[in-house]
Design a protein around this motif. Structure first.
Motif, PDB file in Angstrom:
ATOM      1  N   GLY A 252      10.160   5.645  -1.469  1.00  0.00           N
ATOM      2  CA  GLY A 252       9.828   6.278  -2.742  1.00  0.00           C
ATOM      3  C   GLY A 252      11.008   6.878  -3.468  1.00  0.00           C
ATOM      4  O   GLY A 252      12.167   6.528  -3.229  1.00  0.00           O
ATOM      5  N   GLY A 253      10.671   7.778  -4.388  1.00  0.00           N
ATOM      6  CA  GLY A 253      11.714   8.468  -5.166  1.00  0.00           C
ATOM      7  C   GLY A 253      11.681   9.935  -4.805  1.00  0.00           C
ATOM      8  O   GLY A 253      11.372  10.284  -3.665  1.00  0.00           O
ATOM      9  N   GLY A 254      11.995  10.775  -5.783  1.00  0.00           N
ATOM     10  CA  GLY A 254      11.846  12.215  -5.574  1.00  0.00           C
ATOM     11  C   GLY A 254      13.121  12.963  -5.252  1.00  0.00           C
ATOM     12  O   GLY A 254      13.085  14.181  -5.029  1.00  0.00           O
ATOM     13  N   LEU A 255      14.260  12.264  -5.184  1.00  0.00           N
ATOM     14  CA  LEU A 255      15.511  12.956  -4.838  1.00  0.00           C
ATOM     15  C   LEU A 255      15.830  14.008  -5.902  1.00  0.00           C
ATOM     16  O   LEU A 255      15.870  13.704  -7.095  1.00  0.00           O
ATOM     17  N   GLY A 256      16.051  15.223  -5.455  1.00  0.00           N
ATOM     18  CA  GLY A 256      16.204  16.343  -6.385  1.00  0.00           C
ATOM     19  C   GLY A 256      17.624  16.506  -6.892  1.00  0.00           C
ATOM     20  O   GLY A 256      18.563  15.876  -6.403  1.00  0.00           O
ATOM     21  N   ILE A 257      17.753  17.354  -7.900  1.00  0.00           N
ATOM     22  CA  ILE A 257      19.075  17.648  -8.464  1.00  0.00           C
ATOM     23  C   ILE A 257      19.278  19.158  -8.490  1.00  0.00           C
ATOM     24  O   ILE A 257      18.342  19.925  -8.296  1.00  0.00           O
ATOM     25  N   ILE A 258      20.518  19.553  -8.770  1.00  0.00           N
ATOM     26  CA  ILE A 258      20.804  20.987  -8.876  1.00  0.00           C
ATOM     27  C   ILE A 258      20.645  21.399 -10.335  1.00  0.00           C
ATOM     28  O   ILE A 258      21.310  20.864 -11.216  1.00  0.00           O
ATOM     29  N   TYR A 259      19.722  22.298 -10.593  1.00  0.00           N
ATOM     30  CA  TYR A 259      19.515  22.790 -11.949  1.00  0.00           C
ATOM     31  C   TYR A 259      20.294  24.079 -12.199  1.00  0.00           C
ATOM     32  O   TYR A 259      20.643  24.388 -13.317  1.00  0.00           O
ATOM     33  N   ASN A 260      20.500  24.835 -11.126  1.00  0.00           N
ATOM     34  CA  ASN A 260      21.048  26.167 -11.302  1.00  0.00           C
ATOM     35  C   ASN A 260      22.140  26.433 -10.277  1.00  0.00           C
ATOM     36  O   ASN A 260      21.828  26.548  -9.100  1.00  0.00           O
ATOM     37  N   PRO A 261      23.399  26.568 -10.651  1.00  0.00           N
ATOM     38  CA  PRO A 261      23.916  26.384 -11.995  1.00  0.00           C
ATOM     39  C   PRO A 261      24.215  24.906 -12.237  1.00  0.00           C
ATOM     40  O   PRO A 261      24.666  24.215 -11.331  1.00  0.00           O
TER      41      PRO A 261
ATOM     42  N   VAL B  64       0.865  -1.183   0.000  1.00  0.00           N
ATOM     43  CA  VAL B  64       0.000   0.000   0.000  1.00  0.00           C
ATOM     44  C   VAL B  64       0.901   1.231   0.000  1.00  0.00           C
ATOM     45  O   VAL B  64       1.896   1.284   0.723  1.00  0.00           O
ATOM     46  N   ARG B  65       0.557   2.164  -0.879  1.00  0.00           N
ATOM     47  CA  ARG B  65       1.291   3.434  -0.872  1.00  0.00           C
ATOM     48  C   ARG B  65       0.657   4.342   0.167  1.00  0.00           C
ATOM     49  O   ARG B  65      -0.494   4.754   0.029  1.00  0.00           O
ATOM     50  N   ILE B  66       1.403   4.596   1.235  1.00  0.00           N
ATOM     51  CA  ILE B  66       0.880   5.451   2.298  1.00  0.00           C
ATOM     52  C   ILE B  66       1.009   6.913   1.877  1.00  0.00           C
ATOM     53  O   ILE B  66       2.067   7.336   1.420  1.00  0.00           O
ATOM     54  N   ASN B  67      -0.050   7.649   2.049  1.00  0.00           N
ATOM     55  CA  ASN B  67       0.043   9.111   1.912  1.00  0.00           C
ATOM     56  C   ASN B  67       0.196   9.668   3.331  1.00  0.00           C
ATOM     57  O   ASN B  67      -0.753   9.657   4.113  1.00  0.00           O
ATOM     58  N   PRO B  68       1.405  10.146   3.672  1.00  0.00           N
ATOM     59  CA  PRO B  68       1.652  10.533   5.075  1.00  0.00           C
ATOM     60  C   PRO B  68       1.166  11.942   5.424  1.00  0.00           C
ATOM     61  O   PRO B  68       1.318  12.377   6.559  1.00  0.00           O
ATOM     62  N   ASN B  69       0.630  12.645   4.429  1.00  0.00           N
ATOM     63  CA  ASN B  69       0.183  14.031   4.625  1.00  0.00           C
ATOM     64  C   ASN B  69       1.327  14.911   5.120  1.00  0.00           C
ATOM     65  O   ASN B  69       1.203  15.629   6.104  1.00  0.00           O
ATOM     66  N   ILE B  70       2.440  14.818   4.384  1.00  0.00           N
ATOM     67  CA  ILE B  70       3.601  15.677   4.685  1.00  0.00           C
ATOM     68  C   ILE B  70       3.984  16.381   3.400  1.00  0.00           C
ATOM     69  O   ILE B  70       4.192  15.728   2.371  1.00  0.00           O
TER      70      ILE B  70
ATOM     71  N   TRP C 269      -1.030 -11.086  -1.785  1.00  0.00           N
ATOM     72  CA  TRP C 269       0.133 -11.364  -0.943  1.00  0.00           C
ATOM     73  C   TRP C 269       0.670 -10.013  -0.472  1.00  0.00           C
ATOM     74  O   TRP C 269       1.189  -9.245  -1.271  1.00  0.00           O
ATOM     75  N   LEU C 270       0.490  -9.725   0.816  1.00  0.00           N
ATOM     76  CA  LEU C 270       0.967  -8.451   1.367  1.00  0.00           C
ATOM     77  C   LEU C 270       2.486  -8.532   1.480  1.00  0.00           C
ATOM     78  O   LEU C 270       3.020  -9.233   2.332  1.00  0.00           O
ATOM     79  N   ARG C 271       3.153  -7.808   0.571  1.00  0.00           N
ATOM     80  CA  ARG C 271       4.602  -7.980   0.501  1.00  0.00           C
ATOM     81  C   ARG C 271       5.382  -6.815   1.106  1.00  0.00           C
ATOM     82  O   ARG C 271       6.533  -6.979   1.503  1.00  0.00           O
ATOM     83  N   GLY C 272       4.772  -5.618   1.107  1.00  0.00           N
ATOM     84  CA  GLY C 272       5.533  -4.472   1.619  1.00  0.00           C
ATOM     85  C   GLY C 272       4.673  -3.264   1.904  1.00  0.00           C
ATOM     86  O   GLY C 272       3.437  -3.344   1.923  1.00  0.00           O
ATOM     87  N   VAL C 273       5.367  -2.152   2.159  1.00  0.00           N
ATOM     88  CA  VAL C 273       4.726  -0.845   2.362  1.00  0.00           C
ATOM     89  C   VAL C 273       5.517   0.167   1.555  1.00  0.00           C
ATOM     90  O   VAL C 273       6.754   0.085   1.498  1.00  0.00           O
ATOM     91  N   GLN C 274       4.807   1.128   0.972  1.00  0.00           N
ATOM     92  CA  GLN C 274       5.483   2.098   0.123  1.00  0.00           C
ATOM     93  C   GLN C 274       5.008   3.503   0.437  1.00  0.00           C
ATOM     94  O   GLN C 274       3.948   3.684   1.061  1.00  0.00           O
ATOM     95  N   MET C 275       5.769   4.481  -0.014  1.00  0.00           N
ATOM     96  CA  MET C 275       5.437   5.887   0.235  1.00  0.00           C
ATOM     97  C   MET C 275       6.167   6.692  -0.839  1.00  0.00           C
ATOM     98  O   MET C 275       7.220   6.283  -1.310  1.00  0.00           O
TER      99      MET C 275
END
Ligand code: LLP
Length: 432
Positions: free
Chosen positions: A236-245, A148-154, A192-198
């Motif tokens: 989850g994912g979402g790790l950001g990168i530096i665009y400028n510069p 299940v993808r938890i929405n943590p409200n953060i 089959w409950l295999r994991g937890v995601q966010m």
């Protein structure tokens, strides 16, 4: 951090001159650095090495077959959001058993396809979805692995169009409902409950929202893991990168050590999250897209015209919002540099495409070197959500793509022949 750099006055990707690539393949052209891809994947993989883990590249960021093969060769799994993406994984030589399937609208046909291919887990976004997966699995006489993808409200405090972890968003299952949903799902015979995601959002440049979200869900994850013998947890994912510069030359000192500035890096991510995740004793998955591929790509374009008006210096180029929509859609920043360094004063310029929309710009009033007709420019950090979001708007063909590895390079996608754009269309019978 990446492999686009000036050698003398010429811009290179690894050991290859971008001007030479523009000459051979034409423009607009996406260029990807294999070394940057490998380096970024390895940095994350190494940061998580103390844990049993799997990096699943979120291929929505860039699904070119060559890009995916580079990552598959390093052992990457894939985060897919459609049956089409799963078919691409197979076409690229990836392993469906290392795939997770995200998304709020999985159809029965997509679920069936993914089950037949034996994916690692469905990351479920609603209870009706879990019931549908159960039905399809029953029909196929299989047990479907789910999380299940938890929405943590953060709030990830990122651009509103890419924030996903609050109750304003359509994603995931409300934190307070998760426990009861696991209880009901555990009674479904073919689940089959295999994991937890966010997943809380994209382009997070600070570790703090991850830390807050993981701390919030941790007690629940522990409880569910013990009760249902879960195997994995994914922040989850979402790790950001530096665009400028984006370009390292002439950039501030902190560029060399972004962690010192509190900027998210694989090392700072691991430093904060590993102590929280390790005690779980679970396998850890992450699903980054942009971090791996964002800085690994550039969009090369040629100046068609320069047009001065009373107020503006418009640099009109042959790429447009159909090739790279991020500035128009998210007001995003992409550094723009000429392929051959220019001297002289900078002029405030708007770099724009040829599409009939005022939103069709890559930058506005940005101080840029003076360029003229025929000059070529690179839009940097365009490897993620660049080509994949391209369209045929204005009947403009999709750009070509090239992969560079050291001094080697090869076409990774041919420029779309213009007739292919309407190949599936018909003039209906009664009009003939
Ligand atoms: N997992 C899920 C469930 C996602 O929805 C996403 C991205 C990712 C992983 C990967 O996020 P990343 O690591 O790449 O930040 N087109 C936008 C970004 C949209 C992100 C959508 N979801 C842009 O150009 O900024």
């Amino acid at each position: 951090m990446h492999d686009f750099h000036f050698a003398g006055d010429k811009l290179f990707c690894e050991g290859v001159s971008l001007a030479a690539l523009a000459k051979e393949f034409g423009t607009p052209l996406y260029v990807y650095s294999q070394h940057t891809l490998e380096d970024h994947f390895r940095k994350l993989d190494t940061a998580l090495a103390p844990l049993d883990h799997l990096v699943c590249f979120a291929m929505k960021a860039n699904s070119n077959l060559s890009v995916m093969r580079v990552l598959a060769n390093l052992g990457s799994g894939f985060d897919v959001v459609s049956a089409g993406e799963l078919q691409r994984v197979i076409a690229a030589g990836g392993d469906p058993k290392k795939c997770v399937f995200a998304g709020v609208a999985k159809s029965a046909a997509e679920i069936e396809f993914a089950l037949r291919k034996g994916i690692y887990s469905f990351n479920c976004e609603s209870e009706p979805e879990i019931r549908r997966i159960n039905e399809v699995a029953a029909r196929l006489k299989k047990r479907a692995p789910i999380a299940v993808r938890i929405n943590p409200n953060i709030s990830a405090k990122t651009h509103s169009k890419i924030t996903t972890g609050t109750y304003e968003n359509k994603f995931g299952i409300q934190f307070e409902h998760v426990e009861a949903i696991y209880a009901r799902a555990s009674k479904l015979k073919n689940i089959w409950l295999r994991g937890v995601q966010m997943h809380i959002g994209s382009q997070l440049t600070s570790v703090t929202p991850y830390e807050l979200a993981v701390k919030k869900v941790l007690p629940l994850v522990k409880k569910l893991a013990a009760k249902y013998q879960l195997e994995f947890f994914s922040p989850g994912g979402g790790l950001g990168i530096i665009y400028n510069p984006a370009l390292a030359s002439g950039t501030p000192a902190w560029w060399k050590s972004p962690a010192a500035k509190g900027i998210l890096t694989p090392a700072s991510y691991a430093e904060k999250l590993l102590p929280l995740l390790r005690p779980l004793g679970l396998k850890i998955l992450i699903e980054p897209g942009r971090f791996i591929v964002g800085n690994a790509g550039a969009l090369i374009t040629r100046v068609e015209y320069v047009k001065r008006t009373g107020r503006k210096n418009f640099v009109i180029v042959d790429a447009a919002m159909n090739d790279l929509i991020r500035p128009a859609f998210y007001d995003s920043y992409h550094e723009i540099v000429p392929l051959v360094k220019k001297s002289g004063a900078l002029i405030a310029s708007d770099v724009v495409g040829g599409i009939c929309e005022s939103g069709d710009y890559f930058c506005q009033d940005r101080p840029l070197a003076k360029v003229g007709e025929g000059d070529e420019l690179a839009l940097l950090s365009a490897g993620a959500y660049g080509f994949v979001m391209a369209s045929n708007y204005n009947t403009r063909p999709l750009a070509a793509e090239v992969l560079v590895n050291g001094r080697k390079f090869a076409g990774a996608r041919v420029r779309q022949p213009v007739k292919d754009i309407w190949a599936g269309e018909k003039v209906v019978a009664w009009l003939k």
